[in-house]
Design a protein around this motif. Structure first.
Motif, mmCIF file in Angstrom:
data_model
loop_
_atom_site.group_PDB
_atom_site.id
_atom_site.type_symbol
_atom_site.label_atom_id
_atom_site.label_comp_id
_atom_site.label_asym_id
_atom_site.label_seq_id
_atom_site.Cartn_x
_atom_site.Cartn_y
_atom_site.Cartn_z
ATOM 1 N N ALA A 75 44.792 29.848 -0.956
ATOM 2 C CA ALA A 75 45.794 30.583 -1.722
ATOM 3 C C ALA A 75 45.184 30.928 -3.081
ATOM 4 C CB ALA A 75 47.050 29.723 -1.914
ATOM 5 N N ALA A 76 45.770 31.906 -3.761
ATOM 6 C CA ALA A 76 45.258 32.332 -5.068
ATOM 7 C C ALA A 76 45.275 31.196 -6.084
ATOM 8 C CB ALA A 76 46.064 33.519 -5.583
ATOM 9 N N TRP A 80 40.693 24.794 -4.995
ATOM 10 C CA TRP A 80 39.319 25.281 -4.786
ATOM 11 C C TRP A 80 38.903 26.172 -5.956
ATOM 12 C CZ3 TRP A 80 35.898 24.679 -0.603
ATOM 13 C CH2 TRP A 80 34.830 25.561 -0.560
ATOM 14 N N TRP A 81 39.771 27.122 -6.290
ATOM 15 C CA TRP A 81 39.463 28.048 -7.380
ATOM 16 C C TRP A 81 39.572 27.367 -8.740
ATOM 17 C CZ3 TRP A 81 37.167 31.657 -4.970
ATOM 18 C CH2 TRP A 81 37.679 32.247 -3.814
ATOM 19 N N LYS A 82 40.533 26.472 -8.905
ATOM 20 C CA LYS A 82 40.795 25.842 -10.204
ATOM 21 C C LYS A 82 39.686 24.898 -10.648
ATOM 22 C CE LYS A 82 45.780 26.194 -9.804
ATOM 23 N NZ LYS A 82 47.050 25.486 -9.657
ATOM 24 N N ARG A 83 38.886 24.392 -9.701
ATOM 25 C CA ARG A 83 37.831 23.434 -10.050
ATOM 26 C C ARG A 83 36.516 24.100 -10.451
ATOM 27 N NH1 ARG A 83 39.031 19.758 -4.932
ATOM 28 N NH2 ARG A 83 37.755 21.390 -4.041
ATOM 29 N N MET A 84 36.469 25.421 -10.456
ATOM 30 C CA MET A 84 35.222 26.109 -10.800
ATOM 31 C C MET A 84 34.833 25.799 -12.247
ATOM 32 S SD MET A 84 34.146 27.643 -8.129
ATOM 33 C CE MET A 84 34.811 28.077 -6.522
ATOM 34 N N ALA A 85 33.543 25.677 -12.476
ATOM 35 C CA ALA A 85 33.042 25.305 -13.797
ATOM 36 C C ALA A 85 33.220 26.413 -14.823
ATOM 37 C CB ALA A 85 31.562 24.923 -13.695
ATOM 38 N N LEU A 88 36.652 32.531 -13.513
ATOM 39 C CA LEU A 88 36.400 33.451 -12.408
ATOM 40 C C LEU A 88 36.666 34.892 -12.839
ATOM 41 C CD1 LEU A 88 38.139 31.360 -9.625
ATOM 42 C CD2 LEU A 88 35.676 31.710 -9.904
ATOM 43 N N SER A 89 35.983 35.818 -12.205
ATOM 44 C CA SER A 89 36.198 37.223 -12.526
ATOM 45 C C SER A 89 37.612 37.648 -12.136
ATOM 46 C CB SER A 89 35.150 38.105 -11.844
ATOM 47 O OG SER A 89 35.225 37.965 -10.451
ATOM 48 N N GLN A 90 38.139 38.602 -12.858
ATOM 49 C CA GLN A 90 39.496 39.104 -12.652
ATOM 50 C C GLN A 90 39.701 39.531 -11.199
ATOM 51 O OE1 GLN A 90 41.727 39.017 -15.015
ATOM 52 N NE2 GLN A 90 43.382 40.162 -14.107
ATOM 53 N N GLY A 91 40.765 39.043 -10.582
ATOM 54 C CA GLY A 91 41.141 39.454 -9.237
ATOM 55 C C GLY A 91 40.401 38.754 -8.113
ATOM 56 N N LEU A 92 39.437 37.899 -8.426
ATOM 57 C CA LEU A 92 38.653 37.241 -7.375
ATOM 58 C C LEU A 92 39.535 36.447 -6.414
ATOM 59 C CD1 LEU A 92 35.701 36.611 -6.378
ATOM 60 C CD2 LEU A 92 35.938 34.472 -7.623
ATOM 61 N N THR A 93 40.537 35.779 -6.941
ATOM 62 C CA THR A 93 41.381 34.931 -6.089
ATOM 63 C C THR A 93 42.477 35.708 -5.378
ATOM 64 O OG1 THR A 93 42.893 34.364 -7.893
ATOM 65 C CG2 THR A 93 40.957 32.944 -7.597
ATOM 66 N N GLN A 159 30.989 23.848 -9.015
ATOM 67 C CA GLN A 159 32.062 22.890 -9.250
ATOM 68 C C GLN A 159 31.622 21.504 -8.818
ATOM 69 O OE1 GLN A 159 35.249 22.547 -5.942
ATOM 70 N NE2 GLN A 159 35.132 24.741 -6.349
ATOM 71 N N GLN A 160 32.357 20.527 -9.320
ATOM 72 C CA GLN A 160 32.176 19.143 -8.907
ATOM 73 C C GLN A 160 33.542 18.690 -8.398
ATOM 74 O OE1 GLN A 160 30.508 16.586 -11.881
ATOM 75 N NE2 GLN A 160 30.366 14.850 -10.483
ATOM 76 N N PRO A 161 33.759 18.761 -7.065
ATOM 77 C CA PRO A 161 35.090 18.521 -6.502
ATOM 78 C C PRO A 161 35.684 17.145 -6.792
ATOM 79 C CG PRO A 161 33.629 19.466 -4.860
ATOM 80 C CD PRO A 161 32.795 19.137 -6.048
#
Length: 177
Positions: A75-76, A80-85, A88-93, A159-161
């Motif tokens: 999901a947006a 997964w997306w929130k843990r990125m170091a 993120l680029s606009q609209g990627l999710t 990321q470091q999960p």
């Protein structure tokens, strides 16, 4: 090598046990590390199996499980997306994406192209536009990440999960190629 692929859209006890057994064999050299221990994998597997779009493919040769992969839809607002170091680029999710959570092949079948065949079989049934995965950039002295690059993946972040896991490279590519 005659390989049969079996697709599973839910995790029944038999499928779960096959995945745990193959995982333990595939990751045997790493099982002493906290993030790679079988109970840690079992916890992740159970959590992922409850997430939307869960699907596993197990490869068999002569009824023996020899490799597997599993994935689920992101999901947006997925962690997964929130843990990125990095941001993120606009609209990627916003683009429908499937996360390849795990892939493994037993040693006698490595180097035969089986991992790619399992990967492609799993993606063949997906409706999402993109697929993403995480890879330890040190795995195989960088060879694993290079393999994913040869399959069309590009590094987009890291990321470091979990505190016990290494820093992983996040990669992405279109599902259809």
């Amino acid at each position: 090598m005659t390989i049969e692929f079996r697709r599973h859209r839910y995790l029944n006890p038999d499928v779960r046990q096959v995945l745990l057994n193959v995982y333990a064999d595939v990751r045997a050299p790493l099982l002493h590390l906290p993030n790679y221990r079988v109970p840690a994998f079992a916890e992740r597997l159970d959590r992922h199996a409850d997430e939307p779009g869960f699907e596993a493919v197990i490869a068999y040769e002569d009824q023996e499980p020899v490799g597997y992969a599993y994935a689920n839809t992101l999901a947006a607002d997925d962690r997964w997306w929130k843990r990125m170091a990095e941001p993120l680029s606009q609209g990627l999710t916003d683009v429908p994406t499937v996360a390849l959570k795990e892939i493994g092949v037993r040693i006698p079948w490595r180097g035969t192209g089986l991992a790619r065949r399992i990967h492609d079989e799993l993606l063949a049934g997906r409706t999402e536009e993109r697929v993403t995965l995480l890879v330890n950039p040190l795995a195989g002295e960088g060879k694993v990440q290079a393999l994913y690059e040869s399959w069309g993946y590009e590094a987009i972040n890291s990321q470091q999960p979990s505190p016990d896991s290494p820093r992983l490279t996040a990669m992405i590519r279109p599902v259809a190629r």
